[in-house]
Design a protein around this motif. Sequence first.
Motif, PDB file in Angstrom:
ATOM      1  N   ASP A 127       0.755  -1.274  -0.116  1.00 42.68           N
ATOM      2  CA  ASP A 127      -0.103   0.004   0.013  1.00 42.68           C
ATOM      3  C   ASP A 127       0.840   1.313   0.194  1.00 42.68           C
ATOM      4  OD1 ASP A 127      -1.599   2.030   0.476  1.00 42.68           O
ATOM      5  OD2 ASP A 127      -3.031   0.945   1.545  1.00 42.68           O
ATOM      6  N   PRO A 128       0.793   1.981  -1.224  1.00 44.18           N
ATOM      7  CA  PRO A 128       1.790   3.313  -0.882  1.00 44.18           C
ATOM      8  C   PRO A 128       1.443   4.256   0.130  1.00 44.18           C
ATOM      9  CG  PRO A 128       0.516   2.758  -3.139  1.00 44.18           C
ATOM     10  CD  PRO A 128       0.120   1.965  -2.309  1.00 44.18           C
ATOM     11  N   ALA A 129       0.135   4.275   0.444  1.00 39.36           N
ATOM     12  CA  ALA A 129      -0.158   5.265   1.664  1.00 39.36           C
ATOM     13  C   ALA A 129       0.384   4.796   3.010  1.00 39.36           C
ATOM     14  CB  ALA A 129      -1.623   5.447   1.634  1.00 39.36           C
ATOM     15  N   ALA A 130       0.410   3.492   3.075  1.00 35.80           N
ATOM     16  CA  ALA A 130       0.974   2.737   4.208  1.00 35.80           C
ATOM     17  C   ALA A 130       2.416   2.969   4.166  1.00 35.80           C
ATOM     18  CB  ALA A 130       0.700   1.340   4.475  1.00 35.80           C
ATOM     19  N   LEU A 135       4.073   2.761   8.005  1.00 38.56           N
ATOM     20  CA  LEU A 135       3.026   1.729   8.970  1.00 38.56           C
ATOM     21  C   LEU A 135       3.761   0.554   9.023  1.00 38.56           C
ATOM     22  CD1 LEU A 135      -0.550   2.747   7.872  1.00 38.56           C
ATOM     23  CD2 LEU A 135       0.804   3.634   9.637  1.00 38.56           C
ATOM     24  N   THR A 136       4.256  -0.247   8.390  1.00 36.23           N
ATOM     25  CA  THR A 136       5.048  -1.645   8.589  1.00 36.23           C
ATOM     26  C   THR A 136       6.242  -1.403   9.557  1.00 36.23           C
ATOM     27  OG1 THR A 136       4.614  -2.109   6.381  1.00 36.23           O
ATOM     28  CG2 THR A 136       6.208  -3.437   7.343  1.00 36.23           C
ATOM     29  N   LEU A 137       7.016  -0.457   9.592  1.00 38.26           N
ATOM     30  CA  LEU A 137       7.888  -0.421  10.553  1.00 38.26           C
ATOM     31  C   LEU A 137       7.417  -0.126  11.877  1.00 38.26           C
ATOM     32  CD1 LEU A 137      10.961  -0.170  11.427  1.00 38.26           C
ATOM     33  CD2 LEU A 137      10.778   2.428  10.957  1.00 38.26           C
ATOM     34  N   ARG A 138       6.239   0.783  11.946  1.00 39.31           N
ATOM     35  CA  ARG A 138       5.449   0.833  13.315  1.00 39.31           C
ATOM     36  C   ARG A 138       5.080  -0.477  13.770  1.00 39.31           C
ATOM     37  NH1 ARG A 138       2.211   6.665  12.555  1.00 39.31           N
ATOM     38  NH2 ARG A 138       4.030   7.980  11.957  1.00 39.31           N
TER      39      ARG A 138
END
Length: 209
Positions: A127-130, A135-138
């Motif tokens: 997801d480009p927005a993610a 968000l993956t790192l978070r």
Amino acid sequence: MRFWVNILRNPHFIFDVHVTEVVDASLHVISQTFMDACTKTEHKLSRESPSNKLLYAKEISTYKKNVDDYYRGIRQMVPVSDQDMNTHLAEVSRQHTDKLNSQVALHQLYQYASKYYDVIIQSLDEDPAAQNKQLTLRLQQIAAALENKFQCRSEAELLWEERKIKMFPNTKKQIGRVKEEFRREEGERYASVSSQHRSSRLMRGFMTI
């Protein structure tokens, strides 16, 4: 739509009510009407069609138009900015501070995220927005922090059990069985799940002891 259909079919999920057979049959027709009204596919009725569909056959076109008008109105609305949304959610949260247990809610969210961790990570990566918001790192950081937290808690739990043995010698056998079961279950979890899922499994273990 699945959420609302499930609520319509099973009101006892959220209300303390008894659903009789007659009411259940009526709710089944209502939920089926709702699903057909939200479906773009046109179903041609015949003599073999279910009787519940025939009950609202004349009105279904009106219901479909109402649904189309509803979503058309949403599309024409002015988009809400992230700042306005965050402000609104913060206000709602403030109004219900005393009514909701945020810790329990976060616990349940993390259990869900842990169960579908790999799928969520993959979706966030695509997801480009993610990606822009990392968000993956978070999510990975949260998972790592909680895993470390509950590993430390497991050690604290065992130390507390040992103290209780000294304080209450009559319960030594019972506490010993608890400790043994706890260690065995913890070992099985570490052997059967990946490191990403360990914290969630350990959390469930502590909730049952």
